[in-house]
Design an enzyme around this catalytic site. Structure first.
Site, PDB file in Angstrom:
ATOM      1  CB  CYS A   1     -35.324   0.641  16.597  1.00 19.76           C
ATOM      2  SG  CYS A   1     -36.490  -0.469  16.997  1.00 19.76           S
ATOM      3  CG  HIS A   2     -31.558   2.394  14.473  1.00 19.02           C
ATOM      4  ND1 HIS A   2     -30.901   2.303  15.811  1.00 19.02           N
ATOM      5  CD2 HIS A   2     -31.733   1.028  14.093  1.00 19.02           C
ATOM      6  CE1 HIS A   2     -30.562   0.961  16.078  1.00 19.02           C
ATOM      7  NE2 HIS A   2     -31.079   0.389  15.020  1.00 19.02           N
TER       8      HIS A   2
ATOM      9  CB  CYS B   1      -0.856  -0.119   1.109  1.00 16.72           C
ATOM     10  SG  CYS B   1      -1.782  -1.622   1.592  1.00 16.72           S
TER      11      CYS B   1
ATOM     12  CB  CYS C   1       0.489   3.117  -4.610  1.00 19.13           C
ATOM     13  SG  CYS C   1       0.864   2.383  -5.978  1.00 19.13           S
TER      14      CYS C   1
ATOM     15  CB  CYS D   1      -6.355  -1.093  -3.650  1.00 24.11           C
ATOM     16  SG  CYS D   1      -5.468   0.363  -4.155  1.00 24.11           S
TER      17      CYS D   1
ATOM     18  CB  CYS E   1     -33.476   0.653   9.659  1.00 23.31           C
ATOM     19  SG  CYS E   1     -32.672  -0.589   8.743  1.00 23.31           S
TER      20      CYS E   1
ATOM     21  CB  CYS F   1     -29.636  -4.703  12.918  1.00 25.36           C
ATOM     22  SG  CYS F   1     -29.896  -3.373  14.072  1.00 25.36           S
TER      23      CYS F   1
END
Lengths: 263, 106
Positions: free
Chosen positions: A182-183, A78, A81, A116, A179, A224
């Protein structure tokens, strides 16, 4: 007292009550963005605050080693580059998931790392949800810690964002819950003994005490879905990236906390 | 070799306690669980820990299966002079790992 007078008082009361309800409703809807950190216990917060006590740093340490490791038979590390991650990777994780022009769909940070590895390093992909991939993602994520989430949904990403947003509001599973129920609707209240967080994705990959290990947002969402007894999404399901794009945008402005510690 | 994170101040004051923090990457498998096939997963924990400063023992600990994965140890040490803090722990396979940190009294 005339009948019409009675109605008059009633009408005023109703109007006042209605106004009060609207005010309460708007206060609930305009709930401020809240990181899961704020809903965690003081002990859990202390673990996250101290880099020497945060177990997520065990993965970060591994990711840092992998960053500059040049595997034999590959085109490079990694670092070959991208150079020094604290400089080149600063702010990168805050922009993910990001729309990939070539693929024509949004991808997550972990998927970008895999891309990558395969396309530019000529290496085999890392095991999904494995320590190496979590470590690299956490190491890259750490370079954005403290910076505000800045996920873009303009242009071609918009359709995928809308699809993710729709999925967030879709009831699913045997419990027939979305979702959002609740959230968005019940965030801050309790499910059994635990506070329901807003479900903000600003600390992934994160160390969960329940898992006794590190995990990605993919894993958390599957968690979840199993909870509402719906079919969990496969790791490479496009719906998952769409949902994460929506969640990322929803958290825009919250500080990145990678590697977060959560209950 | 397991991954270890050690937190020790680089420079400490003479006769003043300083905090040593140690985070060890380990599954701490309790031996109470079963795998998907119903087979018992053998116990695999770090069972003992010894810390010495310049060869003198400053802490000895026994660890038990109820300790969660990736154990975190934190304790105070007092130094009279600069030296080496050596931390040694042993797992159920008998593998011993030693980590050392240089501490400067200033």
């Amino acid at each position: 007292m005339s009948q019409s007078g009675d109605y008059g008082i009633d009408g005023r009361c109703q109007a006042a009550l209605f106004a009060l309800l609207m005010l309460l409703a708007s206060a609930c809807l305009a709930q401020e963005k809240r990181s899961g950190y704020q809903d965690a216990s003081p002990e859990t917060r202390a673990m996250q605050d101290d880099d020497a006590a945060n177990p997520g740093f065990l993965w970060v340490q591994q990711g840092e080693a992998l960053w500059s490791q040049r595997a034999t038979g590959t085109l490079g590390s990694c670092a070959d580059c991208h150079g020094s991650a604290p400089i080149t990777m600063r702010g990168v994780a805050a922009r993910y998931p990001m729309f990939d022009q070539k693929l024509g769909r949004p991808i997550t940070l972990a998927q970008r790392i895999q891309q990558c590895r395969v396309e530019r390093q000529g290496d085999t992909p890392l095991r999904p949800e494995g320590d190496a991939l979590l470590g690299l993602t956490a190491y890259v994520g750490l370079q954005s810690r403290g910076m505000p989430m800045a996920v873009a949904i303009e242009g071609p990403a918009r359709a995928f964002f809308e699809s993710g947003k729709a999925l967030f509001a879709t009831r699913q599973g045997q419990l027939n819950l979305s979702c959002s129920q609740c959230h968005d609707g019940l965030a801050g209240q309790r499910l059994a003994g635990s506070v329901i967080p807003q479900g903000q994705p600003n600390g992934y990959p994160e160390y969960r005490l329940e898992w006794q290990g590190m995990g990605s947002l993919d894993r958390r969402i599957r968690n979840c879905l199993v909870g509402v007894r719906a079919e969990p999404l496969a790791p490479d399901a496009p719906e998952l990236a769409n949902l994460e794009l929506y969640l990322g945008w929803r958290a825009n402005g919250l500080a990145v906390e990678t590697p977060a510690v959560r209950p | 070799m397991v991954r270890v994170l050690i937190g020790v101040p680089k420079q400490v004051k003479r006769d003043e306690p300083f905090e040593v923090k140690l985070l060890i990457s380990h599954p701490m498998e309790s031996g109470q669980r079963r795998d998907a096939m119903g087979q018992a997963i053998p116990r695999d924990i770090i069972n003992s820990f010894v810390c010495t400063y310049n060869g003198e023992e400053v802490l000895r600990a026994e660890l038990f299966p109820a300790i969660a994965a990736n154990p975190f140890l934190s304790f105070a040490v007092v130094a009279q002079e600069s030296g080496t803090l050596e931390m040694r722990f042993t797992d159920d396979h008998g593998v011993v790992q030693t980590e050392t940190v240089r501490v400067t009294v200033g």
